[in-house]
Design a protein around this motif. Sequence first.
Motif, PDB file in Angstrom:
ATOM      1  N   GLY A   8       0.814  -1.194   0.000  1.00 61.63           N
ATOM      2  CA  GLY A   8       0.000   0.000   0.000  1.00 61.63           C
ATOM      3  C   GLY A   8       0.855   1.253   0.000  1.00 61.63           C
ATOM      4  N   ALA A   9       0.274   2.376   0.396  1.00 64.70           N
ATOM      5  CA  ALA A   9       0.988   3.646   0.411  1.00 64.70           C
ATOM      6  C   ALA A   9       2.222   3.560   1.298  1.00 64.70           C
ATOM      7  N   LEU A  14      -0.307  -4.725   3.175  1.00 67.32           N
ATOM      8  CA  LEU A  14      -1.738  -4.894   3.385  1.00 67.32           C
ATOM      9  C   LEU A  14      -2.122  -6.357   3.182  1.00 67.32           C
ATOM     10  N   ALA A  15      -2.744  -6.938   4.187  1.00 63.68           N
ATOM     11  CA  ALA A  15      -3.222  -8.317   4.089  1.00 63.68           C
ATOM     12  C   ALA A  15      -4.605  -8.327   3.445  1.00 63.68           C
ATOM     13  N   VAL A  16      -4.809  -9.269   2.544  1.00 62.27           N
ATOM     14  CA  VAL A  16      -6.044  -9.329   1.767  1.00 62.27           C
ATOM     15  C   VAL A  16      -6.617 -10.742   1.820  1.00 62.27           C
ATOM     16  N   ALA A  80      -5.877   6.892   0.995  1.00 64.86           N
ATOM     17  CA  ALA A  80      -6.216   6.907  -0.427  1.00 64.86           C
ATOM     18  C   ALA A  80      -5.278   5.997  -1.217  1.00 64.86           C
ATOM     19  N   GLY A  81      -3.994   6.018  -0.876  1.00 63.49           N
ATOM     20  CA  GLY A  81      -3.033   5.176  -1.573  1.00 63.49           C
ATOM     21  C   GLY A  81      -3.273   3.701  -1.339  1.00 63.49           C
ATOM     22  N   LEU A  86      -5.530  -1.461  -3.730  1.00 59.18           N
ATOM     23  CA  LEU A  86      -6.551  -2.507  -3.794  1.00 59.18           C
ATOM     24  C   LEU A  86      -7.288  -2.466  -5.130  1.00 59.18           C
ATOM     25  N   LEU A  87      -7.577  -1.266  -5.620  1.00 57.52           N
ATOM     26  CA  LEU A  87      -8.249  -1.150  -6.911  1.00 57.52           C
ATOM     27  C   LEU A  87      -7.349  -1.613  -8.052  1.00 57.52           C
ATOM     28  N   ALA A  88      -6.072  -1.328  -7.950  1.00 55.94           N
ATOM     29  CA  ALA A  88      -5.138  -1.824  -8.958  1.00 55.94           C
ATOM     30  C   ALA A  88      -5.089  -3.344  -8.932  1.00 55.94           C
TER      31      ALA A  88
END
Length: 277
Positions: A8-9, A14-16, A80-81, A86-88
């Motif tokens: 992430g930023a 970030l765990a998903v 936001a980053g 996540l969107l990427a």
Amino acid sequence: MRLSELSGAGGTRLAVTEAGPPDAPPVILLHGWAQSARCWAAQLTDERLTSEFRLIAADLRGHGRSSAPAEGYDQVENWAGDVAALLAHAGRPAVLVGWSYGGLVIADYLREHGSDAVSGIALVGAITELGRGREGGRTGVAMRAALPAALSDDPAVAVPALQGFIEGTSAQPLPGEFAQLALGTALSTPPAVRLGLFRRDIGNADVLAGLTVPALVVHGLDDRIVDPAAGRYAADLIPGAATSWYPECGHLPFVEHAERFTTELAEFVERCQGEAA
């Protein structure tokens, strides 16, 4: 379910958790303060949702299995980053679903990046602002009772406050397993993170009023964590926002009324996909 990690930023890990076909329309689930992606268990295991959509549930920075930077929780660009990452990862426009503090994270993303990579947003018992007197961040009696003790690094102070907070999330007694999981998750969120998320003052009326993608506002009418007035505030500002008010429901529509919530979420995502086509 599939577990993975993203950057992430600022390189924050970030765990998903994912469920559903990788090529299905994506839905990104963002949890609230001092919780984790595990709160979405009912949705991540729902047969309809996981057959039609790609569910991507992230642990926010500082929460769950994600890494916890020492600072930066008051910075819009960090949240936001993270959502941009996540969107990427989703690879195509996605519906963003934000519960509680997750609604503010969505607003952070929209302020910084707009909605070109978003097909719709759903605000669930959500705040969209933070700070004294901010209508979009109005809290309920259980949240006010928990603060500031729930932010303490002294367990003797924080544990009773967090237990009261968890008990206050539902209009009915929570199942014991969920209640213990939620309390354990809150306690495992570092005190500095629990405090850091409140160290900002931001309004988002302009962001909400300028939204051009479909929006759904879901809120329990007996929510004692985020006052239903915060949901009404967002719904009044967002052009064409759909609303769904849950009577005899607290801060957890997706747990307290999981079947109804899941049905409405599926219908909303289908609508978003139809409008984006």
